[in-house]
Design an enzyme around this catalytic site. Structure first.
Site, PDB file in Angstrom:
ATOM      1  N   LYS A  22       0.841  -1.204   0.000  1.00  0.00           N
ATOM      2  CA  LYS A  22       0.000   0.000   0.000  1.00  0.00           C
ATOM      3  C   LYS A  22       0.874   1.251   0.000  1.00  0.00           C
ATOM      4  O   LYS A  22       0.623   2.194  -0.746  1.00  0.00           O
ATOM      5  CB  LYS A  22      -0.906  -0.019   1.235  1.00  0.00           C
ATOM      6  CG  LYS A  22      -1.611   1.280   1.507  1.00  0.00           C
ATOM      7  CD  LYS A  22      -2.531   1.196   2.698  1.00  0.00           C
ATOM      8  CE  LYS A  22      -1.896   1.547   4.018  1.00  0.00           C
ATOM      9  NZ  LYS A  22      -1.483   2.950   4.183  1.00  0.00           N
ATOM     10  N   ASN A  23       1.888   1.248   0.851  1.00  0.00           N
ATOM     11  CA  ASN A  23       2.685   2.461   1.017  1.00  0.00           C
ATOM     12  C   ASN A  23       3.664   2.713  -0.121  1.00  0.00           C
ATOM     13  O   ASN A  23       4.352   3.724  -0.142  1.00  0.00           O
ATOM     14  CB  ASN A  23       3.428   2.428   2.362  1.00  0.00           C
ATOM     15  CG  ASN A  23       2.463   2.589   3.525  1.00  0.00           C
ATOM     16  OD1 ASN A  23       1.289   2.898   3.322  1.00  0.00           O
ATOM     17  ND2 ASN A  23       2.954   2.361   4.734  1.00  0.00           N
ATOM     18  N   ARG A  94      -4.571  10.683   4.298  1.00  0.00           N
ATOM     19  CA  ARG A  94      -3.397  11.523   4.520  1.00  0.00           C
ATOM     20  C   ARG A  94      -2.438  11.509   3.330  1.00  0.00           C
ATOM     21  O   ARG A  94      -1.806  12.510   3.020  1.00  0.00           O
ATOM     22  CB  ARG A  94      -2.670  11.026   5.764  1.00  0.00           C
ATOM     23  CG  ARG A  94      -1.373  11.746   5.971  1.00  0.00           C
ATOM     24  CD  ARG A  94      -0.640  11.325   7.208  1.00  0.00           C
ATOM     25  NE  ARG A  94       0.699  11.899   7.179  1.00  0.00           N
ATOM     26  CZ  ARG A  94       0.990  13.146   7.505  1.00  0.00           C
ATOM     27  NH1 ARG A  94       0.034  13.957   7.910  1.00  0.00           N
ATOM     28  NH2 ARG A  94       2.215  13.595   7.442  1.00  0.00           N
ATOM     29  N   CYS A 118      -5.483   7.953   9.041  1.00  0.00           N
ATOM     30  CA  CYS A 118      -5.602   7.287  10.335  1.00  0.00           C
ATOM     31  C   CYS A 118      -5.418   8.272  11.476  1.00  0.00           C
ATOM     32  O   CYS A 118      -4.612   9.185  11.399  1.00  0.00           O
ATOM     33  CB  CYS A 118      -4.527   6.214  10.453  1.00  0.00           C
ATOM     34  SG  CYS A 118      -5.041   4.654   9.784  1.00  0.00           S
ATOM     35  N   ARG A 123      -0.096  14.649  12.909  1.00  0.00           N
ATOM     36  CA  ARG A 123       0.768  14.298  11.779  1.00  0.00           C
ATOM     37  C   ARG A 123       0.992  15.547  10.961  1.00  0.00           C
ATOM     38  O   ARG A 123       0.337  15.782   9.950  1.00  0.00           O
ATOM     39  CB  ARG A 123       0.122  13.172  10.964  1.00  0.00           C
ATOM     40  CG  ARG A 123      -0.012  11.897  11.776  1.00  0.00           C
ATOM     41  CD  ARG A 123      -0.661  10.785  10.989  1.00  0.00           C
ATOM     42  NE  ARG A 123       0.255  10.124  10.091  1.00  0.00           N
ATOM     43  CZ  ARG A 123      -0.041   8.995   9.435  1.00  0.00           C
ATOM     44  NH1 ARG A 123      -1.223   8.433   9.597  1.00  0.00           N
ATOM     45  NH2 ARG A 123       0.828   8.434   8.636  1.00  0.00           N
ATOM     46  N   ASP A 306       4.276   0.557  11.905  1.00  0.00           N
ATOM     47  CA  ASP A 306       3.018  -0.045  11.441  1.00  0.00           C
ATOM     48  C   ASP A 306       2.825  -1.465  11.970  1.00  0.00           C
ATOM     49  O   ASP A 306       1.719  -2.008  11.890  1.00  0.00           O
ATOM     50  CB  ASP A 306       2.972  -0.062   9.903  1.00  0.00           C
ATOM     51  CG  ASP A 306       2.734   1.330   9.343  1.00  0.00           C
ATOM     52  OD1 ASP A 306       2.414   2.241  10.125  1.00  0.00           O
ATOM     53  OD2 ASP A 306       2.868   1.505   8.123  1.00  0.00           O
ATOM     54  N   ARG A 398      -9.013  -0.531   4.576  1.00  0.00           N
ATOM     55  CA  ARG A 398      -8.195   0.464   3.869  1.00  0.00           C
ATOM     56  C   ARG A 398      -6.882  -0.140   3.395  1.00  0.00           C
ATOM     57  O   ARG A 398      -6.344   0.272   2.371  1.00  0.00           O
ATOM     58  CB  ARG A 398      -7.875   1.645   4.801  1.00  0.00           C
ATOM     59  CG  ARG A 398      -9.033   2.570   5.038  1.00  0.00           C
ATOM     60  CD  ARG A 398      -8.608   3.764   5.856  1.00  0.00           C
ATOM     61  NE  ARG A 398      -7.356   4.299   5.320  1.00  0.00           N
ATOM     62  CZ  ARG A 398      -6.519   5.072   5.982  1.00  0.00           C
ATOM     63  NH1 ARG A 398      -6.784   5.414   7.223  1.00  0.00           N
ATOM     64  NH2 ARG A 398      -5.414   5.521   5.427  1.00  0.00           N
TER      65      ARG A 398
HETATM   66  C1  UD1 Z   1       4.305   6.706   6.169  1.00  0.00           C
HETATM   67  C2  UD1 Z   1       3.401   5.516   6.000  1.00  0.00           C
HETATM   68  C3  UD1 Z   1       2.884   5.048   7.352  1.00  0.00           C
HETATM   69  C4  UD1 Z   1       4.039   4.792   8.291  1.00  0.00           C
HETATM   70  C5  UD1 Z   1       4.969   5.996   8.346  1.00  0.00           C
HETATM   71  C6  UD1 Z   1       6.219   5.746   9.165  1.00  0.00           C
HETATM   72  C7  UD1 Z   1       2.438   5.885   3.816  1.00  0.00           C
HETATM   73  C8  UD1 Z   1       1.219   6.138   3.014  1.00  0.00           C
HETATM   74  N1  UD1 Z   1       2.287   5.880   5.140  1.00  0.00           N
HETATM   75  O1  UD1 Z   1       3.526   7.751   6.725  1.00  0.00           O
HETATM   76  O2  UD1 Z   1       2.125   3.860   7.160  1.00  0.00           O
HETATM   77  O3  UD1 Z   1       3.520   4.565   9.590  1.00  0.00           O
HETATM   78  O4  UD1 Z   1       5.395   6.360   7.024  1.00  0.00           O
HETATM   79  O5  UD1 Z   1       6.910   4.653   8.678  1.00  0.00           O
HETATM   80  O6  UD1 Z   1       3.499   5.628   3.282  1.00  0.00           O
HETATM   81  N2  UD1 Z   1       6.446  14.430  10.544  1.00  0.00           N
HETATM   82  C9  UD1 Z   1       6.604  15.767  10.844  1.00  0.00           C
HETATM   83  N3  UD1 Z   1       6.469  16.683   9.830  1.00  0.00           N
HETATM   84  C10 UD1 Z   1       6.200  16.304   8.549  1.00  0.00           C
HETATM   85  C11 UD1 Z   1       6.051  14.930   8.251  1.00  0.00           C
HETATM   86  C12 UD1 Z   1       6.177  14.021   9.272  1.00  0.00           C
HETATM   87  O7  UD1 Z   1       6.834  16.137  11.998  1.00  0.00           O
HETATM   88  O8  UD1 Z   1       6.098  17.176   7.672  1.00  0.00           O
HETATM   89  C13 UD1 Z   1       6.561  13.441  11.634  1.00  0.00           C
HETATM   90  C14 UD1 Z   1       5.246  12.679  11.850  1.00  0.00           C
HETATM   91  O9  UD1 Z   1       4.375  13.414  12.674  1.00  0.00           O
HETATM   92  C15 UD1 Z   1       5.728  11.403  12.496  1.00  0.00           C
HETATM   93  C16 UD1 Z   1       7.069  11.168  11.809  1.00  0.00           C
HETATM   94  O10 UD1 Z   1       7.457  12.422  11.239  1.00  0.00           O
HETATM   95  O11 UD1 Z   1       5.929  11.589  13.864  1.00  0.00           O
HETATM   96  C17 UD1 Z   1       7.029  10.092  10.731  1.00  0.00           C
HETATM   97  O12 UD1 Z   1       6.121  10.470   9.739  1.00  0.00           O
HETATM   98  P1  UD1 Z   1       6.332  10.092   8.193  1.00  0.00           P
HETATM   99  O13 UD1 Z   1       7.573   9.301   8.033  1.00  0.00           O
HETATM  100  O14 UD1 Z   1       6.181  11.340   7.399  1.00  0.00           O
HETATM  101  O15 UD1 Z   1       5.092   9.162   7.935  1.00  0.00           O
HETATM  102  P2  UD1 Z   1       4.068   9.236   6.740  1.00  0.00           P
HETATM  103  O16 UD1 Z   1       4.791   9.519   5.475  1.00  0.00           O
HETATM  104  O17 UD1 Z   1       2.922  10.094   7.114  1.00  0.00           O
END
Ligand code: UD1
Length: 427
Positions: A22-23, A94, A118, A123, A306, A398
């Site tokens: 999915k990711n 998201r 989620c 986030r 995850d 999902r």
């Molecule tokens: C992706 C995955 C999700 C997984 C996560 C971490 C997808 C669709 N989803 O989510 O399943 O749990 O990676 O492996 O690929 N953060 C900030 N600022 C930002 C962006 C992120 O502070 O602009 C923080 C987030 O709040 C969180 C951390 O960074 O604490 C990790 O987030 P991130 O790696 O961005 O996860 P996602 O890309 O949202």
């Protein structure tokens, strides 16, 4: 209302094929926007999950032609015309945020609302926006919308404060069509980043370094279509392994890349699970579950956040205590309350969960608060005495293709009930 009813206590046995991640699929669907060629991008190994259908709807609303059938997606972005993602679609997931990069790169403008998805704590998207700004985008808020525009993206050197998966992907997708070279420092190293790099390069981009903390992207004028097979879903694979292990069964996941699960396999072994790996298979064999000293979630190649909740479900049954530290997301412990309704004996202090272990799980009515929390409750239900009812199962749909049916094939007593009446009047 749809819910699952699980009668626990059946050891799982057999094998299950794992489809595309999915990711990986979600950012690659977004990256298809970058092709201006009037020929389909073809994506193979696509799971039939709700997130794919939601993303398909969003892309169609932007003017893309998108068809899905037989695990294959065909996308044509030649007529991309709309730079606004409808608020109601944006709120649903998201991962819509990483449409910003490709839309901006193709049309020079993009309008989105803050993303949904989620509910696993705050986030933020600051790293996404800072990265796009560094490439020359002007970004401002307009009522509920975030708007970005540019007269031409330019390559830049970007240091991410945290190796965010989504921010790395967003910046990569914008930078491939920027003028000049972009370097992303402290980039995420997840296998999904490598898959995105391979896809972009298949389209004609010039991206190097995925899988390391430094990415180098040389911008090109245009990108075309290509055919690409999505990498296997390591989180789905891990979920089935944990489901097998909690029931004391023997389960093999097929069509996987075992090295993507190295950290997971190591923790399962530490927890007493006997594992065998083949070229593209991983099997759990019967073992004596024991608690682990500390399991800390981390960016790849660490233990994936995850799989924290499914692993927690498993460790409730282990002999002896375990400690789990969630270091990636705040507030990703919503499943604890639900697991405790099943007699799991877990306490939480900030980002640390303490598990007493040796819990005699009992069936209860519980709710899937998010996608992976739902998986954890199903896993717990497989090992619980009597009946577990898991509500809010749409969260699980999902990200898992036919999870209940696959578990049934492995020998679980699990049934999906779709009922217009409320549970209180039903069971
Ligand atoms: C992706 C995955 C999700 C997984 C996560 C971490 C997808 C669709 N989803 O989510 O399943 O749990 O990676 O492996 O690929 N953060 C900030 N600022 C930002 C962006 C992120 O502070 O602009 C923080 C987030 O709040 C969180 C951390 O960074 O604490 C990790 O987030 P991130 O790696 O961005 O996860 P996602 O890309 O949202």
């Amino acid at each position: 209302m749809t819910f699952l009813i699980i009668e626990g206590g059946h050891a799982l046995a057999g094998s299950v094929k794992v489809k595309g991640a999915k990711n990986s699929m979600l950012p690659i669907m977004a990256a298809a926007i970058l092709s201006s060629e009037d020929r389909d991008v073809v994506l193979e190994n696509i799971p039939d999950i709700m997130d794919m259908h939601m993303k398909k709807n969003i892309l169609q609303s932007l003017g893309l032609k998108v068809d899905y059938g037989e695990s294959t997606l065909r996308l044509n972005a030649h007529d991309l015309s709309n730079y606004t993602i409808p608020a109601e679609l944006m709120r649903e997931m998201r991962s819509s945020i990483f449409l910003m990069g490709p839309i901006l790169a193709r049309l020079g403008k993009v309008r989105v609302t803050y993303p949904g998805g989620c509910s696993i704590g705050p986030r933020p998207i600051d790293l996404h926006l800072k990265g796009l700004e560094a490439l020359g985008a002007n970004i401002w808020e307009e009522k509920d919308y975030i708007v970005a525009s540019t007269s031409g993206l330019k390559g830049a050197e970007i240091h991410l404060d945290y190796p965010s998966v989504g921010a790395t992907e967003n910046v990569m997708m914008a930078a491939v069509l920027a003028h000049g070279t972009t370097i992303i420092h402290n980039a995420a190293k997840e296998p999904e980043i490598v898959d995105l790099q391979n896809f972009l390069n298949n389209m004609g981009a010039h991206v190097r370094g995925a899988g390391t903390e430094s990415l180098r992207i040389r911008g090109v004028e245009t990108l075309g279509s290509c055919r690409h097979r999505i990498i296997p879903d390591r989180i789905v694979a891990g979920t089935y392994l944990m489901a097998g292990a909690i029931t004391g069964g023997q389960v093999t996941v097929q069509d996987v890349i075992p090295s993507h699960l190295d950290a997971v396999i190591a923790k399962l072994q530490e927890a007493g699970v006997v594992i065998e790996t083949g070229e593209d298979t991983i099997s759990v064999l019967n073992g004596q579950l024991k608690g682990v000293e500390t399991l800390r979630t981390l960016p790849y190649p660490g233990f994936p956040t995850d799989l924290q909740s499914p692993m927690m479900a498993l460790l409730t049954r282990a002999k002896g205590p375990s400690t789990i530290v969630e270091s990636v997301f705040e507030a990703r412990f919503k499943h604890v309350k639900e697991l405790n309704r099943m007699n799991a004996q877990i306490s939480v202090d900030g980002r640390t969960a303490l598990l007493a272990g040796s819990a005699a799980l009992r069936g209860a009515e519980v709710s899937a608060t998010d996608l992976r929390a739902g998986a954890a409750l199903i896993i717990a239900g497989l090992a619980a005495e009597e009946t577990t009812v898991v509500r809010e199962i749409q969260h699980v749909d999902r990200g898992y293709e036919r999870l209940d049916l696959e578990l049934k094939k492995l020998g679980a007593n699990i049934n999906r009930i779709t009922n217009k009446l409320s549970l209180k009047t039903g069971i």
